[in-house]
Write a protein that holds these residues in place. Structure first.
Motif, PDB file in Angstrom:
ATOM      1  N   UNK A  81       0.550  -1.393   0.382  1.00  0.00           N
ATOM      2  CA  UNK A  81      -0.035   0.388   0.069  1.00  0.00           C
ATOM      3  C   UNK A  81       1.037   1.543  -0.166  1.00  0.00           C
ATOM      4  N   UNK A  82       1.729   1.400   1.012  1.00  0.00           N
ATOM      5  CA  UNK A  82       3.303   2.635   0.931  1.00  0.00           C
ATOM      6  C   UNK A  82       3.819   2.965  -0.649  1.00  0.00           C
TER       7      UNK A  82
ATOM      8  N   UNK B  46      -9.194  -3.241  -6.640  1.00  0.00           N
ATOM      9  CA  UNK B  46      -9.408  -4.936  -5.503  1.00  0.00           C
ATOM     10  C   UNK B  46      -8.148  -4.795  -5.161  1.00  0.00           C
ATOM     11  N   UNK B  47      -6.812  -4.339  -5.468  1.00  0.00           N
ATOM     12  CA  UNK B  47      -5.861  -4.484  -4.710  1.00  0.00           C
ATOM     13  C   UNK B  47      -5.732  -3.184  -3.407  1.00  0.00           C
ATOM     14  N   UNK B  48      -6.783  -2.812  -3.027  1.00  0.00           N
ATOM     15  CA  UNK B  48      -6.873  -2.170  -1.685  1.00  0.00           C
ATOM     16  C   UNK B  48      -7.769  -3.540  -0.759  1.00  0.00           C
TER      17      UNK B  48
ATOM     18  N   UNK C  38      -5.352   2.336   3.873  1.00  0.00           N
ATOM     19  CA  UNK C  38      -3.839   3.010   3.302  1.00  0.00           C
ATOM     20  C   UNK C  38      -4.165   3.931   2.400  1.00  0.00           C
ATOM     21  N   UNK C  39      -4.994   3.628   1.124  1.00  0.00           N
ATOM     22  CA  UNK C  39      -5.056   4.318   0.144  1.00  0.00           C
ATOM     23  C   UNK C  39      -6.038   4.724   0.370  1.00  0.00           C
ATOM     24  N   UNK C  40      -7.338   4.993   1.073  1.00  0.00           N
ATOM     25  CA  UNK C  40      -8.411   5.663   1.671  1.00  0.00           C
ATOM     26  C   UNK C  40      -8.245   6.634   2.183  1.00  0.00           C
ATOM     27  N   UNK C  41      -6.817   6.461   2.701  1.00  0.00           N
ATOM     28  CA  UNK C  41      -6.036   7.567   3.777  1.00  0.00           C
ATOM     29  C   UNK C  41      -5.336   8.936   2.873  1.00  0.00           C
ATOM     30  N   UNK C  42      -4.981   8.178   1.372  1.00  0.00           N
ATOM     31  CA  UNK C  42      -3.838   8.616   0.436  1.00  0.00           C
ATOM     32  C   UNK C  42      -5.426   9.657  -0.177  1.00  0.00           C
TER      33      UNK C  42
END
Length: 516
Positions: A104-105, A152-154, A166-170
């Motif tokens: 995710x990072x 899908x990869x999150x 992590x993706x939603x935070x970004x």
């Protein structure tokens, strides 16, 4: 030329943790690649994993808009160090939770790089992240509430710190290279990691049969075989459609209880048979995280609680932006819901206690509001209006002063400048109308029919929007009576009669069953 970003490896690494993991890895005798051959090069995989990760992840100093101070940069750097410290452990070589956090990072840094190079002449070829959504720049930053479907990869897991978070935070924090303004408008739909494999298999099966049908001439399929392939496609499509809502059942909602508290993620699980977006909307509404309507009483409460006043007033535009920005305020469907609450708050008969005033503008030189009114109907439709909501006590004070000038106390008639009676009071001016005296009602009565399947909802709305206003008046005596009438053509069974009678006795209600 491509825009370069400074990577974590260029600034710092948690060398102590990496060295410790590498030294321990040399003594492992089971499952390590070095056991395959005596002369196998013993380069610890811990160091390799750390170096690869640090080469692909941006250092916080590369993004001063997100981390403006050295303290903020160092705090973010330490968070990345903690991921490396888990990543280098041999026991975590196949730990999907740890690997997903690292992925995710890396994905987030790649998205930022793609956005920074969006103007590159070969951007489509070299800087295409191939994500849905590709990055926060794909999600509009406006005033309407939105549901963002993550790729899908999150996936999300119950363990916390998932790739979905992590993706939603970004996305929540940035839109492209700029900070996101309206964060209180977003909620995120994420797949479940354990169900993702089933969806992936169904999608692959659907694509495989479609590719066979596309190459039917090359493969020389007969008519019968083509029909079989079409049946398989339909079956695979139905399977994928069924697994999609089973997989995407996590709703991630950013929330914040108080302005001084940190933001946290609430993970809500979706159920039901509706479309995913409908399920999400229903779940948010039932959880109180998404409001399609808003009452002036709640608006007044938030204005005073936070507070949202800028001095003695706040502009309509500013208040609309506050509700779209700050996570500690209720999340509204759109600005129209808030504008309606403003209009109702100004028009309340009890606006001085439970509402607020409304003014077209404020004159700083005179210290007075222009076009000030309260307790009158006002229609608001422009979320960018510069008009003002005014604190009720301040508005009432100015309006009382204006009435005192218009009608001096004890005369009941308007004063005409320069004209006084024999007693020094103002004389009646035939050109100035007498201000009518307001006649206030003293009794109220209403009857409502409630939905028997949603009594709690309907009764709650009546209590909030009607009873609460009346009960707040000084000296008011409010009585609420509930009448229940049930007609059962086939008769009420004896066990139901017994249960109802017992419950009525416990609630101190006198039951009355009648025969036909």
């Amino acid at each position: 030329m491509a825009t370069q970003t400074k990577k974590l490896i260029e600034v710092a690494l948690p060398l102590a943790a990496i060295n410790a993991a590498a030294a321990r890895e040399k003594s492992i005798r089971h499952g390590h690649p070095s056991t395959l051959h005596l002369w196998w090069a013993r380069r610890p995989l811990a160091a390799a994993r750390a170096v690869i990760f640090a080469q692909m992840v941006d250092d916080p100093s590369a993004w001063p808009d997100l981390f403006p101070t050295e303290d903020a940069q160092e705090a973010e750097r330490q968070r990345l160090f903690r991921i490396i410290e888990e990543l280098v452990k041999w026991e975590n070589t196949t730990n999907e939770t740890v690997l997903d956090a690292a992925r995710a990072e890396i994905r987030q840094s790649w998205q930022r790089t793609c956005q920074a190079n969006a103007d590159h002449p070969r951007a489509a070829e070299l800087f295409d992240p191939e994500r849905l959504p590709a990055n926060g720049g794909d999600v509009p930053d406006d005033l309407d509430a939105r549901l963002v479907v993550l790729a899908p990869d999150c996936p999300h897991t119950k363990d916390g710190g998932s790739p979905a978070e992590a993706a939603a935070k970004a996305i929540l924090e940035t839109r492209g290279n700029a900070p996101r303004l309206y964060r209180n408008t977003l909620a995120f739909l994420a797949p479940d990691r354990t169900r993702l494999q089933d969806l992936d298999e169904a999608a692959r099966r659907f694509l495989a049969w479609n590719s066979i049908l596309a190459d039917d001439e090359t493969l020389g399929l007969t008519a019968h075989q083509k029909r079989q392939v079409e049946q398989q496609i339909a079956s695979a499509d139905a399977a994928a459609a069924a697994r999609l809502p089973e997989t995407y059942h996590w709703l991630l909602v950013p929330s914040q209880g108080q302005p001084t508290e940190p933001m946290r993620w609430e993970a809500l699980r979706l159920t039901g048979n509706d479309a995913l977006a409908v399920r999400a909307a229903k779940k948010l509404r039932s959880d109180g995280s998404y409001l399609v309507s808003y009452s002036p009483t709640l608006l007044k409460m938030e204005l005073d609680r936070v507070p949202l006043w800028r001095g003695n007033h706040v502009s309509v535009k500013q208040l609309v932006e506050d509700y779209a920005r700050y996570l500690y305020l209720p999340r509204l469907k759109d600005p129209a819901s808030l504008l309606h609450a403003m209009s109702e708050g100004v028009g309340l008969l009890t606006w001085a206690q439970e509402g607020f005033g409304y003014a077209d503008d404020f004159d700083p030189a005179a210290g007075r509001y222009k076009g000030l009114r309260g307790g009158t109907s006002v229609t608001l439709g422009d979320p960018y209006s510069a008009a003002l909501l005014v604190k009720s006590d301040i508005a009432a004070m100015q309006l009382d002063a204006e009435r005192a000038v218009l009608v001096p106390v004890g005369t009941g008639v308007p004063a005409s400048p320069g004209e006084t009676g024999s007693s020094g009071g103002a004389a009646r001016s035939p050109s100035t109308p007498v201000a009518p005296q307001e006649v206030m009602p003293t009794r109220f009565h209403a009857t409502a029919t409630l939905d028997a399947t949603r009594i709690g909802r309907d009764a709650g709305r009546i209590a909030e929007e009607i009873v609460a206003h009346l009960s707040s008046l000084i000296g008011a005596e409010v009585t609420v009576t509930l009448d229940i009438a049930a007609l059962v053509p086939d008769g009420v069974p004896g066990n139901v009669v017994r249960v109802v009678r017992e419950n009525c006795a416990a609630l101190r209600i006198i039951p009355d069953f009648e025969d036909r």
